[in-house]
Design a protein around this motif. Sequence first.
Motif, short mmCIF file in Angstrom:
data_model
loop_
_atom_site.label_atom_id
_atom_site.label_comp_id
_atom_site.label_asym_id
_atom_site.label_seq_id
_atom_site.Cartn_x
_atom_site.Cartn_y
_atom_site.Cartn_z
N ARG A 10 2.28 1.61 -3.46
CA ARG A 10 1.25 2.10 -4.37
C ARG A 10 1.04 3.60 -4.19
NH1 ARG A 10 -4.55 1.43 -2.50
NH2 ARG A 10 -3.67 3.07 -1.22
N ASP A 11 1.00 4.05 -2.94
CA ASP A 11 0.82 5.48 -2.67
C ASP A 11 1.96 6.30 -3.24
OD1 ASP A 11 -1.51 4.81 -1.35
OD2 ASP A 11 -0.66 5.03 0.67
N VAL A 37 0.85 -1.20 0.00
CA VAL A 37 0.00 0.00 0.00
C VAL A 37 0.88 1.25 0.00
CG1 VAL A 37 -1.63 1.34 1.39
CG2 VAL A 37 -2.03 -1.08 1.01
#
Length: 107
Positions: free
Chosen positions: A92-93, A89
Motif C-alpha cells: 500500500r505504501d 502495508v
Amino acid sequence: MTEFSSILSTSGVRGAYRSSQELSVAPSTAEPEAAKPSFAEMLRDSAGGTVDKIRTAEGVAQQGLAGQVGTQQVVEATLALESTVKVMVSMRDKVVEAYQEVLRMPI
C-alpha cells in the motif's frame, strides 16, 4: 596510464563479436502475453488473498478460544497473519508513493 586499445587486440575483439553473433536465444518459457495478468488484476488477487488469510487466521483464533485447536496452530496463524499484513502495508505504501510521484510530474 595504459591506453585501453593497447590492452585488447583488434582480432580478439572481432573474434568475440563473431562468437556473440553465433549465439542463439533459447525459446522463452514465459507465459504468452495474453495469459499474463494485468497490474490491476495482480493487485486485486493479492488483496483478495490477504482478506482470505485474515479470515482464516481469525477463524483459527476463535477455534483456539473455544478449545477446538491447539495453541501452536493459533500462534502459527497469528504469525502468518502478521507477515501478510506487513506485506500488504508495504505494498500500500509503495502504491501511494507511486501515485504521489505521478501527481508531482509536470504535464
